[in-house]
Design a protein around this motif. Sequence first.
Motif, PDB file in Angstrom:
ATOM      1  N   UNK A 171      14.552   6.048   2.599  1.00  0.00           N
ATOM      2  CA  UNK A 171      13.328   6.843   2.434  1.00  0.00           C
ATOM      3  C   UNK A 171      13.140   7.220   0.965  1.00  0.00           C
ATOM      4  N   UNK A 172      14.223   7.693   0.332  1.00  0.00           N
ATOM      5  CA  UNK A 172      14.091   8.117  -1.066  1.00  0.00           C
ATOM      6  C   UNK A 172      13.770   6.915  -1.959  1.00  0.00           C
ATOM      7  N   UNK A 173      14.434   5.787  -1.720  1.00  0.00           N
ATOM      8  CA  UNK A 173      14.120   4.611  -2.549  1.00  0.00           C
ATOM      9  C   UNK A 173      12.672   4.177  -2.359  1.00  0.00           C
ATOM     10  N   UNK A 174      12.191   4.219  -1.128  1.00  0.00           N
ATOM     11  CA  UNK A 174      10.789   3.844  -0.880  1.00  0.00           C
ATOM     12  C   UNK A 174       9.838   4.690  -1.707  1.00  0.00           C
ATOM     13  N   UNK A 175      10.128   5.997  -1.741  1.00  0.00           N
ATOM     14  CA  UNK A 175       9.227   6.899  -2.459  1.00  0.00           C
ATOM     15  C   UNK A 175       9.091   6.507  -3.918  1.00  0.00           C
ATOM     16  N   UNK A 176      10.184   5.991  -4.506  1.00  0.00           N
ATOM     17  CA  UNK A 176      10.131   5.713  -5.939  1.00  0.00           C
ATOM     18  C   UNK A 176       9.846   4.248  -6.244  1.00  0.00           C
ATOM     19  N   UNK A 177       9.972   3.376  -5.259  1.00  0.00           N
ATOM     20  CA  UNK A 177       9.777   1.954  -5.548  1.00  0.00           C
ATOM     21  C   UNK A 177       8.442   1.403  -5.057  1.00  0.00           C
ATOM     22  N   UNK A 178       7.767   2.127  -4.133  1.00  0.00           N
ATOM     23  CA  UNK A 178       6.549   1.520  -3.593  1.00  0.00           C
ATOM     24  C   UNK A 178       5.493   1.198  -4.658  1.00  0.00           C
ATOM     25  N   UNK A 179       5.464   1.891  -5.822  1.00  0.00           N
ATOM     26  CA  UNK A 179       4.446   1.522  -6.810  1.00  0.00           C
ATOM     27  C   UNK A 179       4.520   0.060  -7.271  1.00  0.00           C
ATOM     28  N   UNK A 180       5.694  -0.577  -7.172  1.00  0.00           N
ATOM     29  CA  UNK A 180       5.769  -1.995  -7.545  1.00  0.00           C
ATOM     30  C   UNK A 180       4.774  -2.816  -6.726  1.00  0.00           C
ATOM     31  N   UNK A 181       4.739  -2.546  -5.419  1.00  0.00           N
ATOM     32  CA  UNK A 181       3.785  -3.264  -4.569  1.00  0.00           C
ATOM     33  C   UNK A 181       2.379  -2.711  -4.780  1.00  0.00           C
ATOM     34  N   UNK A 182       2.309  -1.391  -4.836  1.00  0.00           N
ATOM     35  CA  UNK A 182       1.009  -0.738  -4.978  1.00  0.00           C
ATOM     36  C   UNK A 182       0.236  -1.291  -6.173  1.00  0.00           C
TER      37      UNK A 182
END
Lengths: 348, 568
Positions: B157-168
């Motif tokens: 969950x924590x990694x998702x919060x900080x990594x999703x901008x790569x896809x975004x």
Amino acid sequence: MSYVRLVDVTKRFGAVTAVDRLNLSIAKGECFSLLGPSGCGKTTTLRMLAGFEDLDEGEIHVGERLLSSKKSGYYLPPEKRDFGMVFQAFAVWPHLSVYENVAFPLRIRKTPTPELAKRVNDALLHTNLLDMARRSPADLSGGGKQRVALARALAINPDVMLLDEPLSSLDPHLREEMRFEIKDLQRQYGFSIIYVTHDQAEAMALSDRILVMRLGVVQQVDTPLNVYTRPANKFVFSFIGLSNFLDVEGDGVNFVTSRGALPLPVAPPPELGRGRVCLAGRPSEIEFADTGLPGMVARKSFLGESIDYQIQVGEQNVRVQKGRHSRGPEQGENCHLRFTRPFWYPAE
Amino acid sequence: MSARGQRQGSGFGAPQIILTLSIAILVIVVAVPVLLILFNAFWADGVFNIRDVARVLTEPDTYQALLNSVIIACGTTAGSTIIGTFFAWLVTRTDLPWKRFMKGMFLVPFMLPSFIGALAWKMLLSPRAGYINRFFMDTLGLEEPIFNIYSYAGIVAVECMYLFPFVFIQVCGALERMDPTLEESARISGAGLFTITSRITIPLVMPSILSGALLIMLYSMAHFGTVAVLGIENGIFNIPTLIYERIHQSGGSFDSIRTGTVLASVLVVSAAFIIWLQNRILGKGRYQIIAGKSFRPMELKLRGLRMPLLVICIAYIAFTIVLPTTVIFLVGGLKTYGLAFTLENLSLDNYKFILFDHKLTRDAIFNSVTLGLSAALITMFAGVMISYVIVKMKTRGKGILEFLGMLPFSVPGSVIALGVILAWSGKFGINLYNTVWIILVAYIARYMAFSLKANSAALEQVHDSLMEAARACGASMWQTLRDIVLPLVRPGMLAAFFLIFLPSLRELTVSIMLYSPTTRTIGVAIYTLNEDGETVISAALAGVALILIITGQSLINRFTQSSSSSKG
Ligand SMILES: Nc1ncnc2c1ncn2[C@@H]1O[C@H](COP(=O)(O)OP(=O)(O)OP(=O)(O)O)[C@@H](O)[C@H]1O
Ligand SMILES: [Mg+2]
């Protein structure tokens, strides 16, 4: 017998009035062109027809159906209008094969498979695409992509086909060829065409009637012949074909230049009155004569099929075009001009 | 005169010097460390020994770490891709209110270091002491904590919060550039908006989605910070944290180095595979869907869903960005960790302490800033030279450089750290271990990719004819470089500088493997203070780091905006 009807259609974008009180009726099976310079509101008109833009005033009907109405706030969404539409940039879907591109509108309509296959094959056949059905449209040439776009629009056998500068991304040779293919398709399928272009030759070649637009305002709606030979105003005259304008001020017989008074070749019509008027003529409809408007050949250039003269008249220039076999004065010589089909417009 | 002409024509002129220098830099900084890792992994007891590699990999701990890296990376990739694509679609294709603001907010996690985020979530959701869990247990009388952040789910969950901008960011870009008539023609074909989204829009941007997803996969597999903060407590190790743990515990024993190199080799191979896959997808699959002249893209009218979705977005931003950041600053203001956030418990004492009195944190800030500046400067100049050879020069031997230039993109930070330990610990006569220099070398290797990317992009904009014109006017190659090329690529160089300087301020993965008591960086100081139970000091330092990063980023934004508007 009008089929598509636009009543007082108006569209504004902020301060710009893109389309101003447009009234129009188009018959079933007619090929109708919207012609005008860039930014005059052609695309906007087409997009309002397609349902991509709301109206600021007016109504659009097709047959018995009301499509858009400002007054009742009714807008049939684009997907319910059953039009065929072809866009300038083709807009074929690169992730689907040619076949699936064409089948898409039928799949949306849940057409039964045998019927679907027949319709798709029909559309592909008429657009010469049968061999490429399994290919990806991304691999096709511009002309090929445009055929896919046409086939896709044909698939549902629409009554009305909307085309927005469909040929302007193609090279000139292909453009001419596709023009006739579109015309052929219309003959076979019998749909009405509403065709947007800024290329007057294209509009002339294709259309039954042409609408000339300028800054959102209709200038003339007429057959290609009439638009060319009886332009409604100076703008239409200048927009269709080559044109010459001479600003003229005088007593109706002579006009004044810095080198003294020159005789007018023809007298302006009385309703324009005296004073400043504008004399117009096509370069091909001006002849060299022994008498008439005196001028001097400032430049003579050979264009292949014709010879182009730039004649200095007073401090203005007149362009004359003659066939390459005709005889005419040489560069630097003096000559006289006769306007065989003069047009007069009020001066601006 | 003639001698000069000859030297230009013969084997070793200016182009060869530049080429050799470029190759040398990449070999020394990147290739040698990676080769040493592979060598150490596969060369045991003086022979090529694949069986020993297998033995190391099947040890329960190593095997579990491998598995954990894969589990966490897959979970993170799936989660971030869904979140990133959904939000990208929402802010580009719908009539959601305040879309521009939302888009800006969704990019904020790019700036925030994920291990600081992990610290914040630890403070909020650790099973006993976390503020949220305590609130539910003390106030509402629940028996069990509502969520244990020390778990796979917590880490993902924590990694998702900080990594999703790569896809975004990738999907936003693709959707914004996409020709809207592709969707309009589907609409006029009779498709409703749901059908268009699922059958036209999403498939068309699929290459961008996949490419972003692979980036996340790559990043997450080799990611140290979040797992180190949240996993170790419950014995969840992934590859980088196990490497760190082994080497740290044993003080660099032979056995730990061996395990480390084998694990690092796994990372190198997976990274190379992911990069290869990404290039394939981007090279082959990217459709030409770019709009020429077009209208605004059509917007999906959310109607009844508009407000609920707005609330979801705001809640997401509040929960994942505002809440953790606030907690860091608040905890940094507490006298003791665990006190309630009341006015009498809060003060600026910790901040004063770390900035003015505490030698460890002051040194750390000084180290990070000087390391960041030096690494950014050196890497910027090296990057512009190497990119110049790759993009512009037609020298023989360039192929080697192109291959070497790909390396920095595919070598994760923990691999670089291990590699520089192998290369610079006296084996080759130079011992930089336990000095700042080893960190500097590692930073240069780690950030070379950023510099190459920014500089080659800038150089590709400079058309060859501009340089040819200068040569035709009589300028030498050096003069052309100085007077024509450099001024034109200056924006790319500046971009490279900041792309390196800001991330290096918060670097953890590399520094944690290389620090000595006097060469702590900010990241290391935050991490070790937290490990030592100095939570409030650690939080205060994290707060200072956040302020530094956010200030830096806004300065850059201001700067790039004003320079681009003055150009246009
Ligand atoms: N979505 C929009 N927002 C604001 N202004 C618009 C929009 N669409 C069109 N306009 C403006 O409306 C006017 C008419 O535009 P339109 O695209 O209909 O012209 P056009 O005749 O199709 O021109 P072209 O030949 O360049 O395609 C232009 O002034 C244009 O700038
Ligand atoms: Mg247009």
